[in-house]
Motif scaffolding. Sequence first.
Motif, PDB file in Angstrom:
ATOM      1  N   PHE A 111       0.890  -1.085   0.233  1.00  0.00           N
ATOM      2  CA  PHE A 111       0.031   0.303   0.231  1.00  0.00           C
ATOM      3  C   PHE A 111       1.151   1.029   0.125  1.00  0.00           C
ATOM      4  O   PHE A 111       2.271   1.370   0.810  1.00  0.00           O
ATOM      5  N   THR A 112       0.031   2.618   0.052  1.00  0.00           N
ATOM      6  CA  THR A 112       0.681   3.549  -0.733  1.00  0.00           C
ATOM      7  C   THR A 112       0.064   4.878  -0.046  1.00  0.00           C
ATOM      8  O   THR A 112      -1.058   4.697  -0.594  1.00  0.00           O
ATOM      9  N   THR A 113       0.552   5.529   0.621  1.00  0.00           N
ATOM     10  CA  THR A 113      -0.098   6.169   0.902  1.00  0.00           C
ATOM     11  C   THR A 113       1.239   7.957   1.239  1.00  0.00           C
ATOM     12  O   THR A 113       2.016   8.016   0.974  1.00  0.00           O
ATOM     13  N   THR A 114       0.966   9.048   2.148  1.00  0.00           N
ATOM     14  CA  THR A 114       1.312  10.506   2.229  1.00  0.00           C
ATOM     15  C   THR A 114       1.099  10.151   3.764  1.00  0.00           C
ATOM     16  O   THR A 114       0.006  10.451   4.149  1.00  0.00           O
ATOM     17  N   VAL A 115       2.354  11.018   4.405  1.00  0.00           N
ATOM     18  CA  VAL A 115       2.532  11.410   5.793  1.00  0.00           C
ATOM     19  C   VAL A 115       3.379  12.976   5.868  1.00  0.00           C
ATOM     20  O   VAL A 115       4.025  12.818   4.752  1.00  0.00           O
ATOM     21  N   GLU A 116       2.961  13.192   6.534  1.00  0.00           N
ATOM     22  CA  GLU A 116       3.441  14.290   7.310  1.00  0.00           C
ATOM     23  C   GLU A 116       4.027  14.303   8.715  1.00  0.00           C
ATOM     24  O   GLU A 116       3.119  14.796   9.122  1.00  0.00           O
ATOM     25  N   TYR A 117       6.115  14.560   8.310  1.00  0.00           N
ATOM     26  CA  TYR A 117       6.452  14.920  10.080  1.00  0.00           C
ATOM     27  C   TYR A 117       6.054  16.151  10.164  1.00  0.00           C
ATOM     28  O   TYR A 117       7.021  17.003   9.419  1.00  0.00           O
ATOM     29  N   ASP A 118       6.176  16.316  11.025  1.00  0.00           N
ATOM     30  CA  ASP A 118       6.585  17.978  11.682  1.00  0.00           C
ATOM     31  C   ASP A 118       7.624  17.885  12.788  1.00  0.00           C
ATOM     32  O   ASP A 118       7.953  19.886  12.632  1.00  0.00           O
ATOM     33  N   SER A 119       8.202  17.258  12.998  1.00  0.00           N
ATOM     34  CA  SER A 119       9.811  16.708  14.124  1.00  0.00           C
ATOM     35  C   SER A 119       9.894  15.770  13.313  1.00  0.00           C
ATOM     36  O   SER A 119       9.850  14.535  13.131  1.00  0.00           O
ATOM     37  N   ALA A 120      11.845  15.548  14.520  1.00  0.00           N
ATOM     38  CA  ALA A 120      11.791  14.508  13.865  1.00  0.00           C
ATOM     39  C   ALA A 120      12.218  13.575  14.934  1.00  0.00           C
ATOM     40  O   ALA A 120      11.580  14.666  16.165  1.00  0.00           O
ATOM     41  N   GLY A 121      12.357  12.803  15.089  1.00  0.00           N
ATOM     42  CA  GLY A 121      12.031  11.622  16.015  1.00  0.00           C
ATOM     43  C   GLY A 121      11.681  10.223  15.589  1.00  0.00           C
ATOM     44  O   GLY A 121      11.650   9.926  14.536  1.00  0.00           O
TER      45      GLY A 121
END
Length: 306
Positions: A111-121
């Motif tokens: 499966f593929t989708t998109t995600v948005e990360y606002d910070s590292a960790g």
Amino acid sequence: MTQGLVRGIRGSAAMAGVAVLMLLFVACSSGGDEPVVNDQAPLDDIFLFVISSDAAIGENRLPFALRRADGGKVDVASAGVTMMYEKRDSGVVVTAPEPTFRQWPVGGGIFTTTVEYDSAGIWDFTANITLPDGTQNTADATTLVKEASATPGIGTAAPVIATKTGATPEELALITSDANPIPEMYAVSFDDALESGDPVVISFSTPAWCTSQTCGPQVTTIDQVRRNHIGEAAFIHVELFDNPDVMRESGDPLLGVGAPAVEPWNLPSEPWTFIIDGDGLIAAKFEAFTTADELGEALVAVLAGG
């Protein structure tokens, strides 16, 4: 980092009995380790595999796979999968867009989708799964998000490199490990292709020495896209090794020397494929095997100026 990738491929090439899950879901991992499968778990348990070795702050493509404890496939439609994710201990849970199932030519799929990360960790994922019979399941995974990706980021300038070209069987044998090379994938050097002002699709892999058996199909898949866009974009395959002829003749991957053209891209795994727009900027990038449909969708968007 690329030299570490090459060393990983060398070590992996000699492995026998690589797990089925690795063949399906870990596209040419540089580490060569088999995934741990819980053979004590109930066979109807579902496991989530997030395929992400270079996640960074910002929007990221997220390929993931679902598998049962015995390695069997999970028969579920895209609409039956909801991906939730959150920064560990943040308490802020985000729902990703509905995923798309991508069928692989070698069997199975992801499966593929998109995600948005606002910070590292550390980021945690939970897939909420509704099977066709209405049964509810969940599966969890974790990935590390970095401040910046090792590979060139979306919107940044592509590294300008000269790539090897050839047309005859003799020439192609010197520049690719592919047993059945496609001449059009080696017809133009990457730096020359950039100067044309047309988009470029460039893929890095080593078909003969890939540990997951998806690198050869990846080149063939890219050629399917090329045939649908003749004259609209350049398509280039770059072999990870500088001396595939020596490796082929000797049968010894330990003799492989990393190709200089690969080094500026800092690849942590393979295969990787990038789409570069007419301005020389990275418009899309894909870790692991990527289907013709997904590549074609991204290229059409670039050609349309999107």
